[in-house]
Design a protein around this motif. Structure first.
Motif, PDB file in Angstrom:
ATOM      1  N   LEU A 167       0.866  -1.175   0.000  1.00  0.00           N
ATOM      2  CA  LEU A 167       0.000   0.000   0.000  1.00  0.00           C
ATOM      3  C   LEU A 167       0.900   1.221   0.000  1.00  0.00           C
ATOM      4  O   LEU A 167       1.545   1.527   1.009  1.00  0.00           O
ATOM      5  CB  LEU A 167      -0.923   0.017   1.220  1.00  0.00           C
ATOM      6  CG  LEU A 167      -1.952   1.144   1.239  1.00  0.00           C
ATOM      7  CD1 LEU A 167      -2.978   0.935   0.116  1.00  0.00           C
ATOM      8  CD2 LEU A 167      -2.660   1.223   2.589  1.00  0.00           C
ATOM      9  N   GLN A 168       0.996   1.881  -1.139  1.00  0.00           N
ATOM     10  CA  GLN A 168       1.754   3.112  -1.257  1.00  0.00           C
ATOM     11  C   GLN A 168       0.860   4.268  -0.849  1.00  0.00           C
ATOM     12  O   GLN A 168      -0.201   4.474  -1.455  1.00  0.00           O
ATOM     13  CB  GLN A 168       2.254   3.313  -2.690  1.00  0.00           C
ATOM     14  CG  GLN A 168       3.018   4.603  -2.910  1.00  0.00           C
ATOM     15  CD  GLN A 168       4.336   4.643  -2.150  1.00  0.00           C
ATOM     16  OE1 GLN A 168       5.053   3.646  -2.091  1.00  0.00           O
ATOM     17  NE2 GLN A 168       4.640   5.789  -1.577  1.00  0.00           N
ATOM     18  N   MET A 169       1.276   5.004   0.165  1.00  0.00           N
ATOM     19  CA  MET A 169       0.469   6.088   0.703  1.00  0.00           C
ATOM     20  C   MET A 169       1.201   7.404   0.493  1.00  0.00           C
ATOM     21  O   MET A 169       2.285   7.609   1.061  1.00  0.00           O
ATOM     22  CB  MET A 169       0.203   5.853   2.190  1.00  0.00           C
ATOM     23  CG  MET A 169      -0.429   4.504   2.472  1.00  0.00           C
ATOM     24  SD  MET A 169      -0.879   4.271   4.207  1.00  0.00           S
ATOM     25  CE  MET A 169       0.749   4.274   4.961  1.00  0.00           C
ATOM     26  N   ASN A 170       0.627   8.274  -0.309  1.00  0.00           N
ATOM     27  CA  ASN A 170       1.214   9.582  -0.601  1.00  0.00           C
ATOM     28  C   ASN A 170       0.337  10.695  -0.060  1.00  0.00           C
ATOM     29  O   ASN A 170      -0.853  10.494   0.201  1.00  0.00           O
ATOM     30  CB  ASN A 170       1.387   9.756  -2.112  1.00  0.00           C
ATOM     31  CG  ASN A 170       2.330   8.733  -2.711  1.00  0.00           C
ATOM     32  OD1 ASN A 170       3.292   8.278  -2.080  1.00  0.00           O
ATOM     33  ND2 ASN A 170       2.072   8.358  -3.962  1.00  0.00           N
ATOM     34  N   ASN A 171       0.928  11.873   0.074  1.00  0.00           N
ATOM     35  CA  ASN A 171       0.192  13.039   0.564  1.00  0.00           C
ATOM     36  C   ASN A 171      -0.597  12.701   1.831  1.00  0.00           C
ATOM     37  O   ASN A 171      -1.803  12.967   1.924  1.00  0.00           O
ATOM     38  CB  ASN A 171      -0.755  13.564  -0.521  1.00  0.00           C
ATOM     39  CG  ASN A 171      -1.349  14.917  -0.181  1.00  0.00           C
ATOM     40  OD1 ASN A 171      -0.794  15.674   0.629  1.00  0.00           O
ATOM     41  ND2 ASN A 171      -2.487  15.221  -0.778  1.00  0.00           N
ATOM     42  N   LEU A 172       0.094  12.120   2.781  1.00  0.00           N
ATOM     43  CA  LEU A 172      -0.565  11.670   4.004  1.00  0.00           C
ATOM     44  C   LEU A 172      -1.102  12.843   4.807  1.00  0.00           C
ATOM     45  O   LEU A 172      -0.506  13.937   4.832  1.00  0.00           O
ATOM     46  CB  LEU A 172       0.396  10.837   4.839  1.00  0.00           C
ATOM     47  CG  LEU A 172       0.593   9.405   4.326  1.00  0.00           C
ATOM     48  CD1 LEU A 172       1.867   8.799   4.883  1.00  0.00           C
ATOM     49  CD2 LEU A 172      -0.610   8.553   4.687  1.00  0.00           C
ATOM     50  N   LYS A 173      -2.224  12.590   5.465  1.00  0.00           N
ATOM     51  CA  LYS A 173      -2.881  13.595   6.290  1.00  0.00           C
ATOM     52  C   LYS A 173      -2.969  13.090   7.725  1.00  0.00           C
ATOM     53  O   LYS A 173      -2.880  11.883   7.979  1.00  0.00           O
ATOM     54  CB  LYS A 173      -4.288  13.854   5.753  1.00  0.00           C
ATOM     55  CG  LYS A 173      -4.336  14.255   4.285  1.00  0.00           C
ATOM     56  CD  LYS A 173      -5.773  14.399   3.806  1.00  0.00           C
ATOM     57  CE  LYS A 173      -5.821  14.772   2.325  1.00  0.00           C
ATOM     58  NZ  LYS A 173      -7.217  14.910   1.842  1.00  0.00           N
ATOM     59  N   ALA A 174      -3.174  14.010   8.641  1.00  0.00           N
ATOM     60  CA  ALA A 174      -3.269  13.639  10.052  1.00  0.00           C
ATOM     61  C   ALA A 174      -4.378  12.615  10.274  1.00  0.00           C
ATOM     62  O   ALA A 174      -4.238  11.705  11.100  1.00  0.00           O
ATOM     63  CB  ALA A 174      -3.512  14.872  10.902  1.00  0.00           C
ATOM     64  N   GLU A 175      -5.445  12.730   9.508  1.00  0.00           N
ATOM     65  CA  GLU A 175      -6.576  11.806   9.674  1.00  0.00           C
ATOM     66  C   GLU A 175      -6.287  10.404   9.142  1.00  0.00           C
ATOM     67  O   GLU A 175      -7.111   9.505   9.284  1.00  0.00           O
ATOM     68  CB  GLU A 175      -7.838  12.367   9.008  1.00  0.00           C
ATOM     69  CG  GLU A 175      -7.648  12.803   7.571  1.00  0.00           C
ATOM     70  CD  GLU A 175      -7.403  14.307   7.464  1.00  0.00           C
ATOM     71  OE1 GLU A 175      -6.633  14.848   8.304  1.00  0.00           O
ATOM     72  OE2 GLU A 175      -7.968  14.925   6.543  1.00  0.00           O
ATOM     73  N   ASP A 176      -5.132  10.207   8.525  1.00  0.00           N
ATOM     74  CA  ASP A 176      -4.728   8.867   8.108  1.00  0.00           C
ATOM     75  C   ASP A 176      -4.080   8.094   9.261  1.00  0.00           C
ATOM     76  O   ASP A 176      -3.788   6.901   9.117  1.00  0.00           O
ATOM     77  CB  ASP A 176      -3.742   8.929   6.942  1.00  0.00           C
ATOM     78  CG  ASP A 176      -4.364   9.473   5.670  1.00  0.00           C
ATOM     79  OD1 ASP A 176      -3.692  10.283   4.985  1.00  0.00           O
ATOM     80  OD2 ASP A 176      -5.515   9.113   5.361  1.00  0.00           O
ATOM     81  N   THR A 177      -3.840   8.762  10.364  1.00  0.00           N
ATOM     82  CA  THR A 177      -3.234   8.103  11.520  1.00  0.00           C
ATOM     83  C   THR A 177      -4.123   6.974  12.016  1.00  0.00           C
ATOM     84  O   THR A 177      -5.303   7.175  12.295  1.00  0.00           O
ATOM     85  CB  THR A 177      -3.005   9.114  12.654  1.00  0.00           C
ATOM     86  OG1 THR A 177      -2.041  10.090  12.220  1.00  0.00           O
ATOM     87  CG2 THR A 177      -2.506   8.425  13.917  1.00  0.00           C
ATOM     88  N   ALA A 178      -3.558   5.768  12.107  1.00  0.00           N
ATOM     89  CA  ALA A 178      -4.321   4.588  12.507  1.00  0.00           C
ATOM     90  C   ALA A 178      -3.391   3.389  12.551  1.00  0.00           C
ATOM     91  O   ALA A 178      -2.242   3.464  12.099  1.00  0.00           O
ATOM     92  CB  ALA A 178      -5.454   4.322  11.520  1.00  0.00           C
ATOM     93  N   VAL A 179      -3.915   2.297  13.078  1.00  0.00           N
ATOM     94  CA  VAL A 179      -3.248   1.008  12.914  1.00  0.00           C
ATOM     95  C   VAL A 179      -3.777   0.409  11.612  1.00  0.00           C
ATOM     96  O   VAL A 179      -4.991   0.322  11.415  1.00  0.00           O
ATOM     97  CB  VAL A 179      -3.531   0.067  14.093  1.00  0.00           C
ATOM     98  CG1 VAL A 179      -2.878  -1.293  13.842  1.00  0.00           C
ATOM     99  CG2 VAL A 179      -3.016   0.675  15.395  1.00  0.00           C
ATOM    100  N   TYR A 180      -2.875   0.025  10.752  1.00  0.00           N
ATOM    101  CA  TYR A 180      -3.241  -0.526   9.447  1.00  0.00           C
ATOM    102  C   TYR A 180      -3.076  -2.046   9.474  1.00  0.00           C
ATOM    103  O   TYR A 180      -2.045  -2.567   9.910  1.00  0.00           O
ATOM    104  CB  TYR A 180      -2.368   0.085   8.355  1.00  0.00           C
ATOM    105  CG  TYR A 180      -2.790   1.480   7.986  1.00  0.00           C
ATOM    106  CD1 TYR A 180      -2.594   2.540   8.864  1.00  0.00           C
ATOM    107  CD2 TYR A 180      -3.413   1.748   6.769  1.00  0.00           C
ATOM    108  CE1 TYR A 180      -3.004   3.829   8.545  1.00  0.00           C
ATOM    109  CE2 TYR A 180      -3.816   3.023   6.432  1.00  0.00           C
ATOM    110  CZ  TYR A 180      -3.608   4.057   7.328  1.00  0.00           C
ATOM    111  OH  TYR A 180      -4.026   5.335   6.999  1.00  0.00           O
TER     112      TYR A 180
END
Length: 121
Positions: A80-93
């Protein structure tokens, strides 16, 4: 026993990128749809992205255009390539596997242990 092992989580600043990887047993990988889920503190677990054995993909609206899911049949991994991360992406994946496509509300026969992603604003 089937195992899914995630890696690649960490701390990143907003706007940055991370790449998660999930290593799966051969039996799981070739016959299953692979997906990524996440759970933030105090929130329910939500689906993020999934990829079928034929390469069809699903993305949650919140990550479309920023995240990309891919799978490698040689290495038996899903990324899972995650770009332009935001604070709301904070989580356990979490990485998960299931033979069903498209995904259902009870989707997920097998689950990994999870990896923490923290995005600082």
């Amino acid at each position: 026993q089937v195992q899914l092992v995630e890696s690649g989580g960490g701390l990143v600043q907003a706007g940055g990128s991370l790449r998660l990887s999930c290593a799966a047993s051969r039996r799981t990988f070739r016959n299953y749809v692979m997906g990524w889920f996440r759970q933030a503190p105090g929130k329910e677990r939500e689906s993020v992205a999934a990829i079928s054995w034929s390469g069809s993909t699903f993305y949650a609206d919140s990550v479309k255009g920023r995240f990309t899911i891919s799978r490698d049949y040689v290495k038996n991994t899903v990324a899972l390539q995650m770009n332009n991360l935001k604070a709301e992406d904070t989580a356990v994946y979490y990485c998960a596997a299931d033979p069903t496509w498209p995904m259902t509300t009870t989707w997920g026969d097998y689950w990994g242990q999870g990896t923490q992603v923290t995005v600082s604003s």
